[in-house]
Design an enzyme around this catalytic site. Structure first.
Site: not given
Ligand SMILES: Cc1cc2nc3c(=O)[nH]c(=O)nc-3n(C[C@H](O)[C@H](O)[C@H](O)COP(=O)(O)OP(=O)(O)OC[C@H]3O[C@@H](n4cnc5c(N)ncnc54)[C@H](O)[C@@H]3O)c2cc1C
Length: 430
Positions: A290-291
């Site tokens: 996600e990051r």
């Protein structure tokens, strides 16, 4: 892999059929030129560290969809506070873009995570942050745990239609009283026979007013906070699911953000993803992706904002010379571009290590921290050089200034990233 990917991506390009252009020319398009590739664009099809010609073919097909189906309507959707998620996701789903690294069995392309990064970078060409964020929730936030740990039945019911663009997904983790501290969520799912009865509520749910299902994090027992949570596939049309409101935000305007309540919602116990009690761990596992996805997404927009600032300040004259010719302006832009390149190198290094199976939590946290801070600096400096024009709603730089503020808050605030980095540096007080 390369041969298979080439075939699949040729398929993507073949599958995609453009539709009408539509739209209108805005003031921002009159004062800035977005039609050409930025001269500072680093992308090249030869000798790229992580991208092959297949990555570039994929990027090209996405660019066409953005230019034809999304960008002409962005200003209207920003003004309306919502974009038509079902329509846009179907177009992306038809082109294979919603599941590049998901299993082929469930409609994905079965490629590695570097293709997801390439997709995310390309989505940075959308002229707002809200739509890429909504797509990212669908592809890299609400579905990775399901793809990894879900049963065949659950994947068939929820993952497959999400990859094909037939269902819109949302992620229900944050609550009114728990954002940074995920372990303190209060929503409960109590087992009754072969069902769970869910009570509680979620806050800040991206896609929440349009979603067909939610990847919900709830407490399924009273045990220790890291081992009492489960991820549950929750259809949003069940009795007892209430959309309380669409939250009015300073940025990400075209992305709908909902507050949702659950009032005795009954869901089959088979809707738990993987093992009951493992929800917190599953949620933490997907944060690396996600990051990195979030960092990739902001890089392209940063390039575009710098380039449009160069274009504007080159033609805008003050004191008988272009704004750009003032050393303080072109030096600052050079500094910012240098920082963007450093961030890109970190992203590509972390991605290369990740696809080889390494834990890149530290590098992903550093990249996310840096992306949030750089976006704030870059938005602020570039906006300044546009003068009054930068203060209008007609230019990308002001939208970027508002939208990108979220990077330092969402998906783990800067301070949460610093805490993770300190853990890896062994500098936290024992
Ligand atoms: C537009 C938008 C979309 C979102 N989409 C989703 C979504 O789809 N699904 C979802 O589940 N959530 C979503 N979120 C929620 C987002 O992930 C949270 O806002 C974020 O995790 C921060 O939580 P919070 O807002 O409760 O802030 P809080 O947890 O109250 O934190 C407030 C501030 O405290 C500081 N802080 C945090 N930790 C520390 C620390 N260890 N030390 C010192 N200071 C600290 C930070 O500066 C932080 O901003 C979204 C949020 C927004 C605004």
């Amino acid at each position: 892999m390369a041969v298979r990917a080439a075939g699949q991506i040729a398929g993507i390009c073949h599958l995609y059929r453009s539709s009408s252009l539509g739209g209108f020319r805005t003031l921002s398009q009159n004062v800035s030129s977005s039609k050409h590739t930025p001269s500072n664009a680093p992308e090249t099809t030869v000798d790229h560290l992580i991208y092959t010609p297949e990555h570039f073919a994929l990027k090209e097909s996405i660019k066409k969809i953005i230019d034809q189906e999304i960008n002409p309507h962005v200003d209207q959707w920003e003004a309306e506070g919502k974009f038509p998620a079902h329509r846009i996701f179907k177009i992306l789903g038809n082109a294979g873009i919603l599941g590049v690294n998901k299993p082929v069995e469930y409609g994905g392309l079965g490629l590695d995570f570097s293709y997801s990064v390439a997709v995310s970078e390309e989505l940075g060409n959308i002229r707002c942050g809200g739509i890429p964020m909504a797509i990212g929730v669908q592809t890299d936030m609400a579905t990775p745990a399901l793809a990894r740990f879900g049963s065949h039945e659950l994947k068939t019911e929820f993952l497959l239609p999400s990859i094909l663009g037939d269902k819109v997904a949302c992620l229900g983790v944050s609550e009114v009283g728990a954002g940074s501290d995920v372990s303190s969520i209060m929503t409960k799912a109590v087992r009754e026979g072969d069902e769970y009865v869910i009570n509680g509520g979620k806050m800040w749910t991206t896609n929440g007013t349009q979603a067909d299902w939610m990847c919900l994090l709830a407490n399924t027992s009273d045990g220790p906070p890291h081992r009492n949570k489960s991820l549950i596939c929750l259809p949003m049309d069940l009795p007892g699911v209430h959309i309380a409101r669409q939250i009015d935000k300073m940025g990400m305007r075209s992305s709908d953000t909902a507050e949702v309540f659950f009032d005795d919602v009954r869901v089959p116990s088979k809707n738990v993803i993987g093992q009951e009690g493992m929800g917190f761990t599953y949620q933490m596992l997907q944060f690396q992706e996600e990051r990195l996805w979030a960092v990739a997404n902001t890089l392209t927009t940063m390039d575009i904002v710098i380039q449009e600032t160069i274009d504007y300040t080159r033609q805008r004259k003050i004191f008988k010379m272009p704004v750009l010719h003032h050393q303080t302006v072109h030096f600052r832009l050079a500094e910012l571009q240098t920082e963007v390149e450093l961030l890109r190198s970190l992203l590509h290094r972390a991605t290369a290590l990740f696809i080889k199976g390494n834990d890149v939590t530290k590098l992903a946290s550093m990249a996310k921290l840096k992306a949030g801070r750089l976006a704030r600096e870059l938005g602020d400096s570039c906006l300044q050089y546009w003068g009054g024009m930068g203060f209008t709603n007609d230019v990308l730089v002001s939208r970027f200034y508002r939208d990108s503020r979220l990077i330092s808050i969402g998906g783990g605030a800067d301070e949460v990233m610093l805490g993770i980095i300190c853990k890896y540096m062994d500098t936290l007080p024992k």
